[in-house]
Design a protein around this motif. Structure first.
Motif: not given
Ligand code: IPM
Ligand code: MN
Length: 364
Positions: A102, A106-107, A110, A120, A144, A151, A259
């Motif tokens: 993750e 993924l992060l 980003r 979103r 977001r 994060y 989130d």
């Protein structure tokens, strides 16, 4: 004010270089349908999709030990957009813990590609059952913040694994980072009918970050006199979202609050199987990434049980970003017609994909 929106890439590329990361589990199945829909909506147009698939995720890691090799990340960076499925294996699988897919896949994408606006949409389509009994007219977008907040990865553990362990998880908020996402949200609100923006935080407790957010929202609001601005504490926002989701138009919020709120929004909008998203880098310096909000769902993986609609709607977010609004609208309208026509009968992932394609209107 520091931020400028600028573009280094042509607005309407004839050839769109698309990096596809199907990932794990149902990510692979839903991405296949999203790609079919993209081919159908672009058929006969002047736009050519050039795809490169990157096999990344838990499956790849378990087979090779690779999470996101630098040369592959550099290759992904050369694309115009990324279509992402989902990554992750069975929860609690100890072999995956160290890799932390993750965060490290993924992060990392980003953060490194500076996807500061995590967009979103939440819209309750006709014929879709919300988790709420009487939801009203739900059509809002959560923006977001995507690169900061809790994060950011700022923190650590002292005296780890001892009774005296100390851990910190610092929420990072820069004026630069807050301003750019707040600007993005106001500009989005300007394009929508209701011209309303709700910013969500916890300013009564998180007083430092709250002050930064408040100062910046007020400054940017002064440049947008046509936008009605509302503020909610995040805990109260969860109540309003359940009691009266129709009150929201554009929401802008911190990374972690966003989130949590967007999972709630997913349930309100008919389920996480319909929730789409774009991780947007508005400067276009790096490719933006489009993904369903849901995960890899290992429990139903490979069974054609997943609803590909979230992935398909994410391609509409992508087409908008690539300055192809007519194509984006044709995808959305096809999904809208399919959802309105859905009966009770269960359909496979591929059947839903085919049904959406059958609903795509011919190009005008
Ligand atoms: C999401 C997910 C991710 C997040 C996880 C998988 C890192 O929950 O996209 O909402 O927390 O952002
Ligand atoms: Mn989430």
């Amino acid at each position: 004010m520091l931020n400028q929106i600028f573009s280094r890439r042509p607005i309407r590329p004839r050839t769109i270089k698309l990096a596809v990361i199907p990932g794990d589990g149902i990510g692979q199945e839903v991405t296949a349908e999203a790609n079919r829909v993209l081919d159908a909506v672009l058929a006969g147009s002047d736009v050519v999709l050039e795809r490169t698939e990157f096999k990344l995720g838990a499956e790849r890691y378990l087979a090779t030990g690779d999470v996101l090799p630098a040369d592959e990340q550099a290759a992904i960076a050369q694309h115009d957009a990324i279509l992402f499925g989902a990554v992750g294996g069975v929860p609690g699988d100890h072999r995956l813990q160290a890799a932390n897919i993750e965060r490290n896949l993924l992060l990392k994408l980003r953060f490194d590609f500076d996807h500061y606006a995590n967009v979103r949409p939440c819209r309750l389509f006709t014929g879709v059952k919300s988790a709420l009994a009487d939801p009203g007219d739900v059509d809002f977008v959560v923006v977001r913040e995507g690169t900061e907040g809790p994060y950011a990865g700022n923190g650590g553990r002292l005296r780890a694994d001892t009774p005296a362990e100390v851990s910190t998880e610092v929420s990072v908020n820069t004026a630069y980072g807050v301003e750019r996402v707040v600007r993005y949200a106001f500009e989005l609100a300007e394009k929508r009918d209701r011209k309303k923006l709700t910013w969500v935080h916890k300013t009564n407790v998180l007083v430092h970050a709250g002050a930064t957010w408040q100062r910046i929202v007020e400054a940017v609001a002064a440049e947008h006199p046509g936008i009605t601005v509302d503020y909610m504490h995040v805990d109260a926002a969860t109540i309003f979202m359940v009691q009266d989701p129709a009150r929201f138009d554009v929401i802008v919020t911190d990374n972690l609050f966003g989130d949590i709120l967007t999972d709630l929004a997913g349930a309100i909008g008919g389920g996480i199987g319909l929730a789409s998203s774009g991780n947007i880098n508005p400067s276009r310096e790096f490719p933006s990434m489009f993904e369903p909000v849901h995960g890899s769902a290992p429990d139903i993986a490979g069974q054609q049980k997943a609803d590909p609609t979230a992935a398909i709607l994410s391609t509409a977010v992508m087409l908008d970003h690539l300055a192809l609004p007519a194509e984006a609208a044709r995808v959305r309208e096809a999904v809208e017609r399919d959802l309105a026509a859905r009966g009770e009968a269960a359909r496979s992932t591929a059947e839903i994909g085919a049904a959406v394609i059958a609903q795509i209107a011919p190009r005008a």
